[in-house]
Design a protein around this motif. Structure first.
Motif, PDB file in Angstrom:
ATOM      1  N   TRP A 145       7.175  -0.942   0.969  1.00 22.51           N
ATOM      2  CA  TRP A 145       5.927  -1.667   1.171  1.00 22.51           C
ATOM      3  C   TRP A 145       5.858  -2.409   2.497  1.00 22.51           C
TER       4      TRP A 145
ATOM      5  N   GLY B 230      -5.621  -7.673  -1.375  1.00 23.72           N
ATOM      6  CA  GLY B 230      -5.754  -6.258  -1.016  1.00 23.72           C
ATOM      7  C   GLY B 230      -6.606  -6.098   0.227  1.00 23.72           C
ATOM      8  N   ALA B 231      -6.479  -4.918   0.849  1.00 21.93           N
ATOM      9  CA  ALA B 231      -7.162  -4.671   2.123  1.00 21.93           C
ATOM     10  C   ALA B 231      -8.678  -4.815   1.979  1.00 21.93           C
TER      11      ALA B 231
ATOM     12  N   LYS C 163       4.115  -7.462   6.691  1.00 20.52           N
ATOM     13  CA  LYS C 163       5.559  -7.622   6.596  1.00 20.52           C
ATOM     14  C   LYS C 163       6.149  -6.770   5.493  1.00 20.52           C
TER      15      LYS C 163
ATOM     16  N   ASP D  20      -2.112  -3.329   8.328  1.00 23.90           N
ATOM     17  CA  ASP D  20      -1.564  -4.564   7.800  1.00 23.90           C
ATOM     18  C   ASP D  20      -0.926  -4.365   6.420  1.00 23.90           C
ATOM     19  N   SER D  21      -1.371  -3.313   5.728  1.00 29.77           N
ATOM     20  CA  SER D  21      -0.833  -3.046   4.390  1.00 29.77           C
ATOM     21  C   SER D  21      -0.708  -1.545   4.209  1.00 29.77           C
TER      22      SER D  21
ATOM     23  N   ILE E 289       3.185  -5.385   3.270  1.00 30.79           N
ATOM     24  CA  ILE E 289       2.084  -6.177   2.733  1.00 30.79           C
ATOM     25  C   ILE E 289       1.895  -7.380   3.646  1.00 30.79           C
ATOM     26  N   ASN E 290       0.655  -7.649   4.019  1.00 34.39           N
ATOM     27  CA  ASN E 290       0.393  -8.746   4.954  1.00 34.39           C
ATOM     28  C   ASN E 290       1.191  -8.592   6.246  1.00 34.39           C
TER      29      ASN E 290
ATOM     30  N   ASN F 188      -4.226  -2.183  -3.528  1.00 35.21           N
ATOM     31  CA  ASN F 188      -5.274  -1.942  -2.543  1.00 35.21           C
ATOM     32  C   ASN F 188      -4.775  -1.988  -1.095  1.00 35.21           C
ATOM     33  N   PRO F 189      -3.743  -1.169  -0.786  1.00 36.78           N
ATOM     34  CA  PRO F 189      -3.299  -1.098   0.607  1.00 36.78           C
ATOM     35  C   PRO F 189      -4.225  -0.202   1.424  1.00 36.78           C
ATOM     36  N   GLN F 190      -4.178  -0.341   2.735  1.00 36.89           N
ATOM     37  CA  GLN F 190      -5.041   0.479   3.596  1.00 36.89           C
ATOM     38  C   GLN F 190      -4.611   1.939   3.598  1.00 36.89           C
TER      39      GLN F 190
ATOM     40  N   TRP G 147      -2.631 -12.444  -2.547  1.00 32.57           N
ATOM     41  CA  TRP G 147      -2.839 -11.113  -1.932  1.00 32.57           C
ATOM     42  C   TRP G 147      -4.022 -10.444  -2.615  1.00 32.57           C
TER      43      TRP G 147
ATOM     44  N   PHE H 101       1.777   1.690   1.932  1.00 32.58           N
ATOM     45  CA  PHE H 101       2.875   2.095   1.055  1.00 32.58           C
ATOM     46  C   PHE H 101       3.403   3.423   1.566  1.00 32.58           C
TER      47      PHE H 101
ATOM     48  N   ALA I 173      -7.453  -5.715  -4.928  1.00 31.12           N
ATOM     49  CA  ALA I 173      -6.140  -5.662  -5.587  1.00 31.12           C
ATOM     50  C   ALA I 173      -6.188  -6.328  -6.960  1.00 31.12           C
TER      51      ALA I 173
END
Lengths: 317, 317
Positions: free
Chosen positions: B142, A151-152, B147, B127-128, B144-145, B258-260, A149, B130, A156
């Motif tokens: 969460w 990160g977007a 899911k 897609d990502s 992530i990816n 690093n989520p969107q 993973w 929190f 990450a």
């Protein structure tokens, strides 16, 4: 038999290896230090010569690349190197594909090392893990749900720059009290130097001083570990703070992501038992009681990025 | 048409709804407060009556359940409720499957709300992400990816108990300076009360005092927001600290994962523009410059767990 070419652009060194798919031993292996005035061109030139010496007529089927710096993994474009100039926005994947006519995949070293440990090292059989490298800098790479993973935006894993003490000293990133500010080798050296320089009288530090013959600019993370092992109180305090910062970071991450394992690699992990125990104790105290995890040393050492590059290339086949 | 039964065991309230698969509107909806002396048995009894009133002969095909407390999502067993006694190790999934003869899936409310926002709310197409709920407690879930990620032991998302100030006040979990210790409604009330009680002279706080007619035990997070909006300096400081803690947490998480998007829900998010701006500014300052993300309000409000339960049940079909 399909052969994979694994490349490691490491900042201070370049390494390349050839391996038959499925094998756990290098067919051939080459390694060269980056010259003092290296730039992206000289790095590429050295890597070309390593590759030529590795291949010698063998036909490889794919190239996996670990790069020591931020990479846009979706396009295989290097964003920059913090150590070597000239790498800004270099389309490394495309360059290698054009030159060698082989499918190529590129990612940054922490993500690739995480993949290497997951596939061939201390993370085998674990569905979720965080690999942390602690040496010149502090960085990390994720395996979540059995997959890498990034990160977007491919950023990450930056455990080095999470804040663990908002009242702490200023980090190169501009914030106060980042994990890296306490835990990396160079910052441990700086912290020891700062303490020794501000001493009014001798209050410990004699062992460390004698190891560098009183030239405080010669202090390194490694010497701090040595001095601490010999009983130097200041070295012990600096090392303890390094482990404390990592322990708080790991405990926070356990609460946030709850991975099965933390795998620690990099030169600072040779700092000795007290350092490891402090990390374990601090992380356990920081995580909620219901959150369980293991903290273990990396298994692949300096070869983690190369083995990760093999795992990366295998995803192309 | 397949109908889904969505259940929300919320700690202080119970809600249930029936929806046709693919629809964005409830077919029927029921909601009841938990009685003052509720235990697991009374909660189950109330939920049974809600379900009976919802179904009235309609044949549902699956049950999705949001539970307000830690859940082992792999077995659908409740670990405990922090609000209602008697829920320790209750196999909720098995109980509901046996009683109603329908495939059932259970997860904790933060994970389920994250799924709801991802599928039907502010996280659609991301897609990502929190999801963070800030009310009586502070928790998160969460994606992530694409899911839901619950963590290896189902404990991921505990932003409430990451440490942002090791020198801060002691949290109910035993550590100092957790996000929840600054950011939750009850802790904001306690922090305001502590400041007002320790005042030597009047140094602000008059508006907050007048809102509770000088009975400091009546202070709530909501009243702090009101007082702050009217210019009360102490209420503003308490609210700012709440937002600061969340901002540091969010910035750290941006560096790590690093989520969107970060999606914020729960009663405290009604605290006003200054609170939101402080979070945004602190998170941006904490994240590395290369790490980008958005912080947005949740879209589904109190119904996020129910809509998430629908999304959860749809994975069974």
């Amino acid at each position: 038999m399909a052969s994979i070419l694994a490349l490691d652009f490491g900042g201070t060194k370049l390494a390349a290896a050839l391996v038959e798919s499925g094998s756990r031993e290098w067919l051939r292996y080459e390694r060269r230090l980056s010259p003092a005035n290296a730039d992206a061109n000289t790095d590429m030139e050295i890597m070309r010569s390593l590759i030529a010496s590795l291949l010698q007529g063998t036909i490889a089927t794919a190239i996996g690349v670990s790069f020591g710096g931020p990479v846009d993994a979706t396009t295989g474009t290097v964003r920059l190197s913090h150590h070597v100039p000239g790498w800004e926005n270099i389309p490394l994947k495309n360059l290698l594909e054009q030159e060698f006519g082989l499918p190529t995949i590129v990612d940054n070293d922490a993500n690739v090392a995480a993949l290497g440990e997951h596939r061939f090292g201390a993370g085998q059989g674990y569905d979720s893990l965080f690999y942390i490298t602690i040496s010149t800098g502090v960085g990390g790479g994720w395996i979540i749900n059995g997959k890498s993973w990034q990160g977007a935006g491919g950023m990450a894993g930056e455990i080095g720059h999470i804040v663990v003490d908002p009242a702490g000293p200023v980090c190169l990133c501009g914030k106060r009290g980042c994990v890296e500010r306490f835990a990396s080798g160079p910052y441990m050296a700086q912290n020891a130097k700062d303490i020794l320089q501000s001493q009014q009288k001798q209050q410990g530090g004699e062992i460390l001083r004698s190891l560098v013959e009183n030239d405080l600019n010669l202090i390194t993370g490694q010497l701090i570990s040595q001095a601490a092992a010999k009983g130097d109180k200041i070295a012990q305090a600096v090392l303890k703070k390094s482990a404390w910062a990592l322990g708080v970071g790991i405990g926070n991450i356990a609460n946030l992501i709850n991975p099965q394992r933390f795998i620690l690699g990099g030169s600072v992990t040779k700092a000795g038992e007290t350092w490891w125990n402090t990390i374990q104790q601090t992380a356990t105290a920081t995580a909620l009681p219901e959150v369980s995890f293991e903290i273990v040393p990396a298994a692949l050492g300096d070869d983690a990025p190369l083995w990760g590059a093999v795992a990366l290339a295998e995803t192309l086949q």
